[in-house]
Design a protein around this motif. Structure first.
Motif, short mmCIF file in Angstrom:
data_model
loop_
_atom_site.label_atom_id
_atom_site.label_comp_id
_atom_site.label_asym_id
_atom_site.label_seq_id
_atom_site.Cartn_x
_atom_site.Cartn_y
_atom_site.Cartn_z
N ASP A 136 5.10 -23.31 -9.55
CA ASP A 136 3.87 -24.08 -9.37
C ASP A 136 2.79 -23.08 -8.93
N PHE A 137 1.85 -22.79 -9.83
CA PHE A 137 0.85 -21.76 -9.53
C PHE A 137 -0.04 -22.15 -8.36
N LYS A 138 -0.14 -23.47 -8.11
CA LYS A 138 -0.98 -23.91 -6.98
C LYS A 138 -0.42 -23.39 -5.65
N ALA A 139 0.89 -23.16 -5.60
CA ALA A 139 1.51 -22.64 -4.37
C ALA A 139 0.94 -21.27 -4.01
N LEU A 140 0.51 -20.53 -5.02
CA LEU A 140 0.04 -19.15 -4.80
C LEU A 140 -1.40 -19.09 -4.34
N THR A 186 -4.76 -11.71 -9.31
CA THR A 186 -4.58 -13.13 -9.02
C THR A 186 -5.16 -14.02 -10.11
N TYR A 187 -5.48 -13.46 -11.28
CA TYR A 187 -6.02 -14.27 -12.37
C TYR A 187 -5.02 -15.36 -12.76
N ILE A 188 -5.52 -16.58 -12.92
CA ILE A 188 -4.66 -17.70 -13.30
C ILE A 188 -5.14 -18.25 -14.63
N ASP A 189 -4.28 -18.25 -15.60
CA ASP A 189 -4.58 -18.86 -16.89
C ASP A 189 -4.63 -20.37 -16.67
N LYS A 190 -5.81 -20.96 -16.90
CA LYS A 190 -6.00 -22.38 -16.59
C LYS A 190 -4.97 -23.28 -17.28
N SER A 191 -4.47 -22.84 -18.43
CA SER A 191 -3.50 -23.69 -19.14
C SER A 191 -2.20 -23.82 -18.36
N ASN A 192 -2.03 -22.96 -17.33
CA ASN A 192 -0.84 -23.07 -16.49
C ASN A 192 -0.95 -24.18 -15.45
N LEU A 193 -2.12 -24.70 -15.26
CA LEU A 193 -2.31 -25.73 -14.25
C LEU A 193 -2.36 -27.09 -14.92
N GLU A 194 -1.59 -28.03 -14.39
CA GLU A 194 -1.68 -29.38 -14.93
C GLU A 194 -2.84 -30.06 -14.21
N GLU A 195 -3.90 -30.33 -14.91
CA GLU A 195 -5.05 -30.98 -14.29
C GLU A 195 -6.00 -31.48 -15.37
#
Lengths: 225, 225
Positions: free
Chosen positions: A3-7, A166-175
């Motif tokens: 869960d990328f939000k944990a990071l 710390t770049y996060i690919d937005k497609s990794n987030l369910e939102e």
């Protein structure tokens, strides 16, 4: 499961890491700056291999770190965070001093700075980690709070550029479920997204002199997505 | 010239880094935890070589990181920050789960956690830096703010233990001029200093059940300095 939000809960500051010399200096915004030993004081900074400053640090074998204050201007983090020193001279017109190793030190919006000599370089795949021994440090303005990455994300609504560790690919987030007949506009410079669904004013109604809150780009640099 | 106060402006969080297994787990409070690459997501943690957990991570080749919430109890950071797993079983009585690699994960006062497999170890002199690849992460309680080192220092009045990369030898700071006929008392467990000159009540007048705000030690563990 990841869960990328944990990071997102890891705490970072925001810094300008600079290198080079009087004739040819460059810097970038880093969030991964940290002390790794106390005797002697050593510091690590991470830098994408494609980053122009990485190349310069490799040659100069030294770097400076300017610790940014909370209310740093979009000009400063726009220039150092989302532009490349291959295209522009980022140091032009800034308030600089030069360290004992000759590296430039940015004093604009800076609370304190320190300067290190590189003693080791670790290859991390996409990034290099430079480990430097402290050679000088100074407080510039003790009245301001340091800019944290959390504050930058929540209050300034900034996003990590693609080269950041710390770049996060937005497609990794369910939102993103709501935005029905409202639009999203993205800054073509820094990828910041202006989302009508959560902003008080739709993008189309923003004044023409409105600028990207993250990188300072003009309204005309945005595209509908 | 080096001004150590300049380094206080670097932002850190506070984390419990754990390793080992169900039968023999241990952990310590770290402030140097940070993401170093995004593809794949890799994280670095720094650990003093004398630290018992360093030994365990070297053998287990995996670690977990629990991101502490702002109001973490002194029991948690007292145990993990200022005691050694060579003397006590730090995991006893805690709310734990076990990761895919079998490492314990502390859930008490935890906002989110992640687990990594060690892919590289960097020798930094007094410390080791473990670089781990992310294998799982989870949010536990999204309603709380993460504990930052700044908050710990300013609000909780905590100090870095001697093994921390950010440990500052107080003799390096030019300060402490006022305390004339007032006393300072130091916690023998965590070295926290209660300074009558800046506290509302002198140490001698504190109730007997008062505990060290940093590590939770009893008042009787303090000595006059």
């Amino acid at each position: 499961m990841i869960d990328f939000k944990a990071l997102f809960k890891i705490s970072y500051g925001l810094y300008i890491v600079s290198s080079g010399d009087k004739n040819h200096g460059n810097g970038f915004i880093a969030n991964t700056v940290f002390q790794v030993t106390s005797k002697p004081p050593k510091f690590a900074v991470c830098c994408n291999k494609n980053n122009y400053t990485a190349e310069i640090i490799k040659n100069t074998r030294a770097f400076s770190v300017s610790i940014l204050q909370q209310e740093a201007t979009p000009e400063i983090y726009g220039t150092f965070g989302y532009k490349s020193g291959r295209d522009v001279n980022k140091m032009e017109g800034l308030n600089l001093k030069y360290g004992e190793t000759g590296v430039p030190i940015v004093l604009n919006d800076t609370i304190s700075y320190f300067e290190c000599k590189v003693v080791e370089t670790v290859d991390l795949g996409t990034h290099l980690m430079f480990i430097g021994e402290l050679i000088q440090s100074e407080v510039i303005d003790d009245t301001k709070e340091p800019l944290t990455y959390d504050y930058f994300r929540k209050v300034k609504k900034g996003a990590a550029p693609k080269n950041a560790p710390t770049y996060i690919d937005k497609s990794n987030l369910e939102e993103q479920t709501e935005s029905k007949n409202r639009y999203q506009h993205q800054c073509t410079i820094c990828k910041y997204i202006y989302n009508d669904a959560v902003e008080p004013i739709p993008f189309s109604e923003l004044p023409d002199n409105w600028v990207c809150p993250t990188c300072g780009a003009a309204k005309s640099e945005f595209i509908k997505i």
